[in-house]
Write an enzyme that holds these catalytic residues in place. Sequence first.
Site, PDB file in Angstrom:
ATOM      1  N   GLY A 157       0.815  -1.221   0.000  1.00 36.04           N
ATOM      2  CA  GLY A 157       0.000   0.000   0.000  1.00 36.04           C
ATOM      3  C   GLY A 157       0.841   1.261   0.000  1.00 36.04           C
ATOM      4  O   GLY A 157       2.042   1.226  -0.260  1.00 36.04           O
ATOM      5  N   HIS A 217       1.992   4.796  -5.188  1.00 36.67           N
ATOM      6  CA  HIS A 217       2.530   5.892  -6.005  1.00 36.67           C
ATOM      7  C   HIS A 217       2.487   5.461  -7.465  1.00 36.67           C
ATOM      8  O   HIS A 217       2.049   4.342  -7.780  1.00 36.67           O
ATOM      9  CB  HIS A 217       3.950   6.259  -5.548  1.00 36.67           C
ATOM     10  CG  HIS A 217       4.880   5.081  -5.435  1.00 36.67           C
ATOM     11  ND1 HIS A 217       5.287   4.349  -6.542  1.00 36.67           N
ATOM     12  CD2 HIS A 217       5.476   4.502  -4.368  1.00 36.67           C
ATOM     13  CE1 HIS A 217       6.104   3.391  -6.157  1.00 36.67           C
ATOM     14  NE2 HIS A 217       6.227   3.443  -4.840  1.00 36.67           N
ATOM     15  N   HIS A 248       3.741   1.945  -8.477  1.00 30.66           N
ATOM     16  CA  HIS A 248       2.761   0.875  -8.257  1.00 30.66           C
ATOM     17  C   HIS A 248       1.697   0.886  -9.367  1.00 30.66           C
ATOM     18  O   HIS A 248       1.319  -0.165  -9.885  1.00 30.66           O
ATOM     19  CB  HIS A 248       2.047   1.069  -6.920  1.00 30.66           C
ATOM     20  CG  HIS A 248       2.928   0.972  -5.713  1.00 30.66           C
ATOM     21  ND1 HIS A 248       3.025   1.980  -4.781  1.00 30.66           N
ATOM     22  CD2 HIS A 248       3.750  -0.020  -5.286  1.00 30.66           C
ATOM     23  CE1 HIS A 248       3.856   1.604  -3.810  1.00 30.66           C
ATOM     24  NE2 HIS A 248       4.318   0.401  -4.102  1.00 30.66           N
ATOM     25  N   LYS A 287      12.105  -2.769  -9.623  1.00 30.67           N
ATOM     26  CA  LYS A 287      12.649  -1.961  -8.520  1.00 30.67           C
ATOM     27  C   LYS A 287      13.160  -2.868  -7.389  1.00 30.67           C
ATOM     28  O   LYS A 287      14.176  -2.589  -6.780  1.00 30.67           O
ATOM     29  CB  LYS A 287      11.540  -1.017  -8.025  1.00 30.67           C
ATOM     30  CG  LYS A 287      11.665  -0.498  -6.618  1.00 30.67           C
ATOM     31  CD  LYS A 287      12.575   0.687  -6.557  1.00 30.67           C
ATOM     32  CE  LYS A 287      12.661   1.379  -5.222  1.00 30.67           C
ATOM     33  NZ  LYS A 287      12.438   0.616  -4.032  1.00 30.67           N
ATOM     34  N   SER A 331       9.321   5.223  -4.352  1.00 26.43           N
ATOM     35  CA  SER A 331       9.223   4.267  -3.251  1.00 26.43           C
ATOM     36  C   SER A 331       8.375   4.885  -2.146  1.00 26.43           C
ATOM     37  O   SER A 331       8.464   6.098  -1.895  1.00 26.43           O
ATOM     38  CB  SER A 331      10.625   3.970  -2.717  1.00 26.43           C
ATOM     39  OG  SER A 331      10.530   3.360  -1.439  1.00 26.43           O
TER      40      SER A 331
END
Length: 277
Positions: free
Chosen positions: A28, A31, A34, A146, A182
């Site tokens: 969760g 950003h 995601h 990532k 991140s």
Amino acid sequence: MKVIKTISEVKKERHNLKGTVGLFPTLGFLHEGHLSLVRQSVRDNNFTISSVFVNPMQFGPSEDFDSYPRDFDRDLTMLEEEGVEFVFMPSTQEMYPEGYDTWVDIENITGKLEGASRPTHFRGVTTVVAKLFNILEPTRAYFGQKDAQQLAVIKKMVKELNMNLEVIACPTVREPDGLAMSSRNTYLKPDERKAATVLYRSLKLAEKLYFEGERDALKIRREMTSLIQQQPAANIDYISIADNETLDEVDKITRPVLVSLAVKIGKPRLIDNLVLE
Ligand code: AMP
């Protein structure tokens, strides 16, 4: 979009779905990085399920589980806007009831890099991801480059446990100045945020040296180290140049390598990587 908290209910919903199902598992605090995975899943599949679960088992005892950034309402709004059909949001008790004892543990590659600094991390990741695969039976599951080691570990688990799904690797999404997006970037103070660009700059330096013909991994690592050490806020945990599949360190670059690093910038520990083909 349906938000479901129990395993029994989400399994029931899953069994009613006809067609392909994409899974986007996340802790969760979403950003754009995601969302690029979510968009890929929505494009590729008839349905997308996102799990949003801050998995305590992948945090070490002195890590940031309690303070890990959370904003579930915002996450749900973002997922709905991207066209996700189901969000699975279990409680810790639902995933790990009293007396829980079963673990998925991948050997060797989990002891290196992130695993060397975070010895229980990957056992927590593979256990929760295996549970999510069993519960949600996705056709495809989406993971970011990532977290390159996580991706390698999950690919290995799927292959070696003969799991019936496809792992899709998605490229790293970066801020305009190169910093990999991140959730932990929110911990950075303004001056640290500036210093944090050194991770990507050091990766680009490695790439430049490689393109100029340098194949000595030690030399490249030394150049990266000295660039990073120019930032007083930066504290290097590791810089690695390793085989992209086994994650074994290499001396000479003769095949595709993963250049990866973990650096503490003030409080947060940031990771980034780049593949040299
Ligand atoms: P997390 O919730 O932070 O564990 O991330 C969920 C998924 O999103 C993982 O597969 C990550 O590798 C991926 N991800 C996180 N940050 C990025 C990024 N900047 N670009 C692409 N994927 C990312």
